[in-house]
Design an enzyme around this catalytic site. Sequence first.
Site, short mmCIF file in Angstrom:
data_model
loop_
_atom_site.label_atom_id
_atom_site.label_comp_id
_atom_site.label_asym_id
_atom_site.label_seq_id
_atom_site.Cartn_x
_atom_site.Cartn_y
_atom_site.Cartn_z
CG ASN A 126 -1.70 1.19 1.27
OD1 ASN A 126 -1.29 2.23 0.81
ND2 ASN A 126 -2.93 1.05 1.80
CD GLU A 148 -4.85 4.22 0.74
OE1 GLU A 148 -5.48 5.52 0.53
OE2 GLU A 148 -4.44 3.84 2.02
CG ASP A 176 -4.33 -2.09 3.32
OD1 ASP A 176 -4.99 -2.95 4.06
OD2 ASP A 176 -4.42 -0.75 3.27
CG ASN A 223 -7.81 -1.37 5.82
OD1 ASN A 223 -7.00 -0.87 6.48
ND2 ASN A 223 -8.46 -0.98 4.44
CG ASP A 274 -0.53 -4.07 4.28
OD1 ASP A 274 -1.29 -3.34 3.33
OD2 ASP A 274 -0.53 -3.43 5.33
CG ASP A 322 0.51 4.93 6.89
OD1 ASP A 322 0.39 4.50 5.55
OD2 ASP A 322 -0.30 5.53 7.23
CG HIS A 323 0.30 0.24 4.40
ND1 HIS A 323 -0.50 -0.70 4.90
CD2 HIS A 323 -0.62 1.41 4.50
CE1 HIS A 323 -1.84 -0.40 5.20
NE2 HIS A 323 -1.80 0.98 4.99
#
Lengths: 260, 260
Positions: B7, B34, B146, B148, B217, B246-247
């Site tokens: 991501n 994203e 991802d 989530n 992920d 941040d991934h």
Amino acid sequence: MKVATWNVNSIRARLERVVAFLERHDPDVVCLQETKVVDEVFPADELRAAGYQCTTIGQKTYNGVAILSKTPAEDVVRAFDDGGDDSQARLIAATIEGVRCVCVYVPNGRSVGSEAYAYKLEWLERLKKLLEQDADPERPLVLTGDFNVAPADIDVHDPEAWRDQVLCSDPERKALRELEDWGLVDGFRSLHPDLVAYTWWDYRQLGFPKNRGMRIDHLLLTRPLLERCEGIEIDREERKGKGASDHAPVLATFAPGPWK
Amino acid sequence: MKVATWNVNSIRARLERVVAFLERHDPDVVCLQETKVVDEVFPADELRAAGYQCTTIGQKTYNGVAILSKTPAEDVVRAFDDGGDDSQARLIAATIEGVRCVCVYVPNGRSVGSEAYAYKLEWLERLKKLLEQDADPERPLVLTGDFNVAPADIDVHDPEAWRDQVLCSDPERKALRELEDWGLVDGFRSLHPDLVAYTWWDYRQLGFPKNRGMRIDHLLLTRPLLERCEGIEIDREERKGKGASDHAPVLATFAPGPWK
DNA sequence: GTCGGCGATG
DNA sequence: CATCGCCGAC
């Protein structure tokens, strides 16, 4: 007495640099433009801690002007109040230690011939009327701020590139001169007739190095104040490093009053 | 064959790091989430220069997924096409070197009980139906992206703080398990049953150090692909330094086909 | 081009 | 509360 002007392009984004500036120069009055905050959010606490009172007129996102002063600001005016449009926060005035300080953020004018350009010229006329009605050229007064007008070609790094463009066009220069005709002198030009120094730099013109620009921020003085002026300088330090605004502050030092 | 998922939270903001990642790991397939660009603006030229073809489905500002591959992408699918809402670009699938690669960006779900949460659960069901209808658990397939969803408490740095919160709630975990029930195995969990490693870090929970987080992920593999899996890792390098997303990326290595 | 405020998302 | 895209101003 030291008076400064600075277009900070957001007082919140520039707060650290503004405080550093106050500590470095210890000015008595600082006129700020483009503060970009409503008065409730203006960082008055932080500036009070630095020793300054804040007299502000702001709005959301755009414009906003303020006067920082060590001593109280009297007879504060925050708009033309002439029946015209006062929705843009571009004018604030106050008397500090007997000196009338008028802080302006003149509309940029976008491009010659545009509606914004007409508004700019009109705004400068309203400013002249304000002086005529409420001020006295025989009293100490400083009209300062971001005028968005380079008075002459010597004030422009590349006059040919800017010929007849906004900020440099004849009607703007004429409007500025007519303002001066009321009884004001361009402090910087008066003290340094041949000195080239810029207060704002540009990044639009192709091939323009970022440190070249023009002089559009001014300190205009009435004769009694000019006579007491001991020096005027452009603080180039404030243009260096990360987090610099694209305007440099201008400072003037005056022999102390008293003004009767 | 190496397959990665990441991501990137904007392919444009992350481009430099993505290229560095490609050079460091030399993956055959990279599933991105994203990307946040419409296909016309996707930086395909730069990635082609790095040796990858881009198969994309993007939209303005939000979501967007892509598959980068060294070799051609076949049988590309860019939406559920099940009569439901396909306005959000969250799904892309392609067959590369005989391996079906399904790249997903599962809705975050905002908060448990919200409309977004219902949409998330529904979306996971639609995904399961897609597999049931168009795929075969006996064929090599990787479902990655991802999700989530943190599958279990071991995947969360502070399970108590996250108890029953979105990303960790039972219904989400159940939906993920039901997806696996079709015929998928959590690659990372399968190869490292007791290893704790996170792919995303958090900054909301008070006192959460920024480098703690959870594993949301995933690389889910069908049995034929799992049998050829030689390793799976989380690239913690990509979380360091300025401009990190941040991934963190996840990578799996497989013994080469051929798949008949 | 470059910046800053804003708003949405995570 | 950090991030990014967008927008508007310059």
